[in-house]
Motif scaffolding. Structure first.
Motif, PDB file in Angstrom:
ATOM      1  N   GLU A 130     144.993   2.544  -1.860  1.00 17.24           N
ATOM      2  CA  GLU A 130     146.101   2.894  -2.750  1.00 17.24           C
ATOM      3  C   GLU A 130     145.579   3.480  -4.056  1.00 17.24           C
ATOM      4  N   ALA A 131     144.347   3.121  -4.402  1.00 16.97           N
ATOM      5  CA  ALA A 131     143.736   3.664  -5.624  1.00 16.97           C
ATOM      6  C   ALA A 131     143.003   4.975  -5.336  1.00 16.97           C
ATOM      7  N   GLY A 132     143.016   5.398  -4.071  1.00  8.31           N
ATOM      8  CA  GLY A 132     142.373   6.663  -3.718  1.00  8.31           C
ATOM      9  C   GLY A 132     141.021   6.507  -3.039  1.00  8.31           C
ATOM     10  N   GLN A 133     140.557   5.271  -2.865  1.00  5.39           N
ATOM     11  CA  GLN A 133     139.247   5.057  -2.238  1.00  5.39           C
ATOM     12  C   GLN A 133     139.283   5.519  -0.785  1.00  5.39           C
ATOM     13  N   THR A 134     138.237   6.237  -0.369  1.00  2.00           N
ATOM     14  CA  THR A 134     138.178   6.721   1.019  1.00  2.00           C
ATOM     15  C   THR A 134     136.966   6.189   1.774  1.00  2.00           C
ATOM     16  N   VAL A 135     135.909   5.784   1.052  1.00  2.00           N
ATOM     17  CA  VAL A 135     134.736   5.175   1.706  1.00  2.00           C
ATOM     18  C   VAL A 135     134.655   3.737   1.201  1.00  2.00           C
ATOM     19  N   PHE A 136     134.645   2.798   2.148  1.00  2.00           N
ATOM     20  CA  PHE A 136     134.833   1.394   1.758  1.00  2.00           C
ATOM     21  C   PHE A 136     133.521   0.616   1.635  1.00  2.00           C
ATOM     22  N   HIS A 137     132.603   1.217   0.883  1.00  2.00           N
ATOM     23  CA  HIS A 137     131.434   0.535   0.314  1.00  2.00           C
ATOM     24  C   HIS A 137     131.469   0.924  -1.160  1.00  2.00           C
ATOM     25  N   LEU A 138     131.438  -0.077  -2.024  1.00  5.63           N
ATOM     26  CA  LEU A 138     131.559   0.182  -3.465  1.00  5.63           C
ATOM     27  C   LEU A 138     130.681   1.339  -3.938  1.00  5.63           C
ATOM     28  N   HIS A 139     131.266   2.222  -4.724  1.00  8.04           N
ATOM     29  CA  HIS A 139     130.480   3.323  -5.293  1.00  8.04           C
ATOM     30  C   HIS A 139     131.070   3.756  -6.629  1.00  8.04           C
ATOM     31  N   PHE A 140     130.174   4.238  -7.497  1.00  3.76           N
ATOM     32  CA  PHE A 140     130.550   4.813  -8.789  1.00  3.76           C
ATOM     33  C   PHE A 140     130.255   6.309  -8.717  1.00  3.76           C
ATOM     34  N   HIS A 141     131.233   7.112  -9.123  1.00  4.40           N
ATOM     35  CA  HIS A 141     131.047   8.567  -9.191  1.00  4.40           C
ATOM     36  C   HIS A 141     130.572   8.938 -10.598  1.00  4.40           C
ATOM     37  N   ILE A 142     129.662   9.886 -10.682  1.00  2.00           N
ATOM     38  CA  ILE A 142     129.292  10.474 -11.970  1.00  2.00           C
ATOM     39  C   ILE A 142     129.540  11.975 -11.826  1.00  2.00           C
ATOM     40  N   ILE A 143     130.513  12.462 -12.603  1.00  2.00           N
ATOM     41  CA  ILE A 143     130.999  13.837 -12.414  1.00  2.00           C
ATOM     42  C   ILE A 143     131.046  14.533 -13.765  1.00  2.00           C
ATOM     43  N   GLN A 144     130.353  15.665 -13.882  1.00  2.00           N
ATOM     44  CA  GLN A 144     130.446  16.413 -15.139  1.00  2.00           C
ATOM     45  C   GLN A 144     131.814  17.087 -15.216  1.00  2.00           C
ATOM     46  N   ARG A 145     132.361  17.149 -16.440  1.00  2.00           N
ATOM     47  CA  ARG A 145     133.661  17.795 -16.664  1.00  2.00           C
ATOM     48  C   ARG A 145     133.518  18.816 -17.777  1.00  2.00           C
ATOM     49  N   ALA A 146     134.074  19.976 -17.542  1.00  2.00           N
ATOM     50  CA  ALA A 146     134.076  21.005 -18.577  1.00  2.00           C
ATOM     51  C   ALA A 146     135.222  21.947 -18.283  1.00  2.00           C
ATOM     52  N   GLU A 147     135.598  22.695 -19.299  1.00  2.00           N
ATOM     53  CA  GLU A 147     136.672  23.651 -19.086  1.00  2.00           C
ATOM     54  C   GLU A 147     136.222  24.653 -18.030  1.00  2.00           C
ATOM     55  N   GLY A 148     137.074  24.958 -17.105  1.00  2.00           N
ATOM     56  CA  GLY A 148     136.701  25.903 -16.051  1.00  2.00           C
ATOM     57  C   GLY A 148     136.186  25.219 -14.808  1.00  2.00           C
TER      58      GLY A 148
END
Ligand code: AMP
Length: 138
Positions: free
Chosen positions: A93-111
């Motif tokens: 329900e929170a959007g999880q699709t792989v059911f082994h705990l994981h943290f995402h690190i994602i760069q964000r920038a305009e574009g």
């Protein structure tokens, strides 16, 4: 739902599936997301079988945070994004699709448009180059 050993991250941990590795120690493994939201999208997982954060033993906390910060700092150096997003989802329900705990690190920038999930699988050679840039900036 209990932990299911057949999930893809469990297979990566056991060596039954491949990954492009970024960082590893006795407690965590970090590797490139195969469908990156942006270049350098990395995942950190504990070497402990839990589907979500709610069941993680506290002894893993510092190791996950250390690795996540180290990778986030490196991503900042490599790509100079205006932002770095740390994302962690618990439950379908929170959007999880792989059911082994994981943290995402994602760069964000305009574009660099962010979608909740990408469906474009990246070329492994591209992932290896991005991983090496992050490793070189630890
Ligand atoms: P979540 O929605 O938080 O469960 O995210 C799961 C993430 O795992 C998605 O960003 C997928 O692109 C990623 N993913 C799925 N399979 C693999 C795989 N074999 N190797 C690396 N990342 C994967």
């Amino acid at each position: 739902m209990s932990y299911n050993d057949q999930n893809i991250f469990s297979k990566i941990l056991s060596g039954d599936a491949e990954c492009v590795k970024v960082l590893e120690n006795d407690f965590i493994l970090a590797f490139m997301d195969v469908m990156p939201q942006s270049p350098g999208h990395t995942l950190v997982i504990p070497k402990y079988k839990t589907k979500d954060f709610l069941e993680l033993p506290p002894k893993y906390f510092p190791h996950i945070l250390d690795a996540t910060q180290k990778i986030a700092r490196s991503i900042k150096k490599v790509y100079s994004p205006s932002g770095v997003m740390i994302l962690q989802l618990n439950g379908a329900e929170a959007g999880q699709t792989v059911f082994h705990l994981h943290f995402h690190i994602i760069q964000r920038a305009e574009g660099l448009n962010y979608q909740f999930h990408s469906s474009k699988v990246s070329d492994p050679e591209v992932l290896k180059k991005e991983a090496q840039k992050i490793i070189d900036n630890f």
